[in-house]
Scaffold this active site. Structure first.
Site, mmCIF file in Angstrom:
data_model
loop_
_atom_site.group_PDB
_atom_site.id
_atom_site.type_symbol
_atom_site.label_atom_id
_atom_site.label_comp_id
_atom_site.label_asym_id
_atom_site.label_seq_id
_atom_site.Cartn_x
_atom_site.Cartn_y
_atom_site.Cartn_z
ATOM 1 C CB SER A 15 -0.952 0.005 1.201
ATOM 2 O OG SER A 15 -0.276 -0.342 2.398
ATOM 3 N N GLY A 18 0.538 3.214 -5.881
ATOM 4 C CA GLY A 18 -0.443 2.659 -6.812
ATOM 5 C C GLY A 18 -1.830 2.473 -6.232
ATOM 6 C CB ILE A 19 -4.410 -0.098 -6.987
ATOM 7 C CG1 ILE A 19 -4.680 0.276 -8.455
ATOM 8 C CG2 ILE A 19 -5.695 -0.615 -6.338
ATOM 9 C CD1 ILE A 19 -5.126 -0.880 -9.321
ATOM 10 N N GLY A 20 -2.868 0.209 -4.186
ATOM 11 C CA GLY A 20 -2.827 -0.059 -2.754
ATOM 12 C C GLY A 20 -2.832 1.217 -1.929
ATOM 13 C CB SER A 141 -6.622 -7.889 -12.970
ATOM 14 O OG SER A 141 -6.550 -7.391 -14.292
ATOM 15 C CE1 TYR A 154 -1.378 -8.776 -12.811
ATOM 16 C CE2 TYR A 154 -2.788 -8.676 -14.751
ATOM 17 C CZ TYR A 154 -2.462 -8.242 -13.474
ATOM 18 O OH TYR A 154 -3.237 -7.273 -12.860
#
Length: 262
Positions: A15, A18-20, A141, A154
């Protein structure tokens, strides 16, 4: 809207950026005591400062641990034996053709994207079930349901997260614990912005992003990159008591990119 997250402790893996980071900020803004996790003290402290600037009242804790390893997960669990919310956000990606993906490439993504969430959930979910309340969220995702040919390894890990999430949700039957997956679409983090710029090096950033969506993600209904804060808000809601009826679900936040009614 008050998401009623005061007095909750939330751990968001990876975190510090980015998204975190966006998820952590959204949880902190709703009053949750939020553990900021990264691989170095410098990145963690930078993230804490950034969140504090946006949310002065944020209750933040620093956790330096590499949760892509068994040792890192053990360190995390020792530092925080109990949490109310676990967001399994740690994940890596790379664009490599299938025939060029080595065993080492597959193993690296599996250890990071899958085993980090497995190890942390194996510990924290047991405590949540015994207390009859808690939230676990896997950040998957859109590639988990619409695999990308240039990222087979991925995509495979993101699909596997959906199966793990649903399996764990089955363990929560009759409790107030929920386990869900959130599926972001193309999200404009710093690393994605750099990637897009590498694809279109002669274009200005805004135009490069438009061209990428047009050429590489043409089915997107919003026809733009998602702001990380938008994902953070979705995750914060899923973690809240207001989302108590959502369990064992795959929540798509991919801008309508996936052409499916289900």
């Amino acid at each position: 809207m008050n998401l009623q997250l005061e007095n909750k402790t939330a751990l968001v893996s990876a975190s510090s950026s980015g998204i975190g980071l966006a998820i952590a900020q959204s949880l902190a803004a709703e009053g949750a005591r939020t553990i900021i996790n990264g691989r170095s003290d410098a990145t963690v402290q930078k993230a804490i400062a950034e969140i504090k600037q946006a949310v002065p009242s944020a209750q933040l804790e620093a956790l330096v641990a590499d949760n892509s390893t068994a040792e890192g997960c053990a360190l995390t669990i020792a530092a925080w034996p109990e949490v109310d919310i676990l967001v399994n956000n740690l994940g890596i990606y790379e664009a490599v053709g299938f025939f060029d993906e080595s065993d080492a490439d597959w193993n690296r993504l599996f250890e990071t994207n899958i085993m980090s969430g497995v190890r942390l959930s194996r510990h924290y979910l047991q405590g949540m079930i015994s207390r009859q309340q808690g939230r676990v969220v896997f950040i998957s995702s859109e590639s988990g349901v619409s695999p990308a040919p240039e990222m087979a390894h991925y995509s495979a890990t993101k699909t596997m997260q959906l199966g793990i999430s649903r399996s764990l949700a089955e363990l929560t039957q009759g409790t107030a614990v929920t386990v869900n997956s959130v599926l972001p679409g193309p999200t404009l983090t710093a690393s994605v912005e750099a990637f897009v710029q590498d694809v279109y090096p002669t274009l200005e950033p805004v135009e490069a992003q438009k061209q990428f969506i047009k050429n590489n993600r043409p089915t997107s209904l919003i026809q733009r990159f998602i702001d990380p804060k938008e994902i953070g808000n979705v995750v914060a809601f899923v973690c809240s008591p207001l989302a108590s009826a959502i369990n064992g679900s795959n929540i798509r936040a991919e801008g309508g990119l996936v052409r499916s009614a289900f």
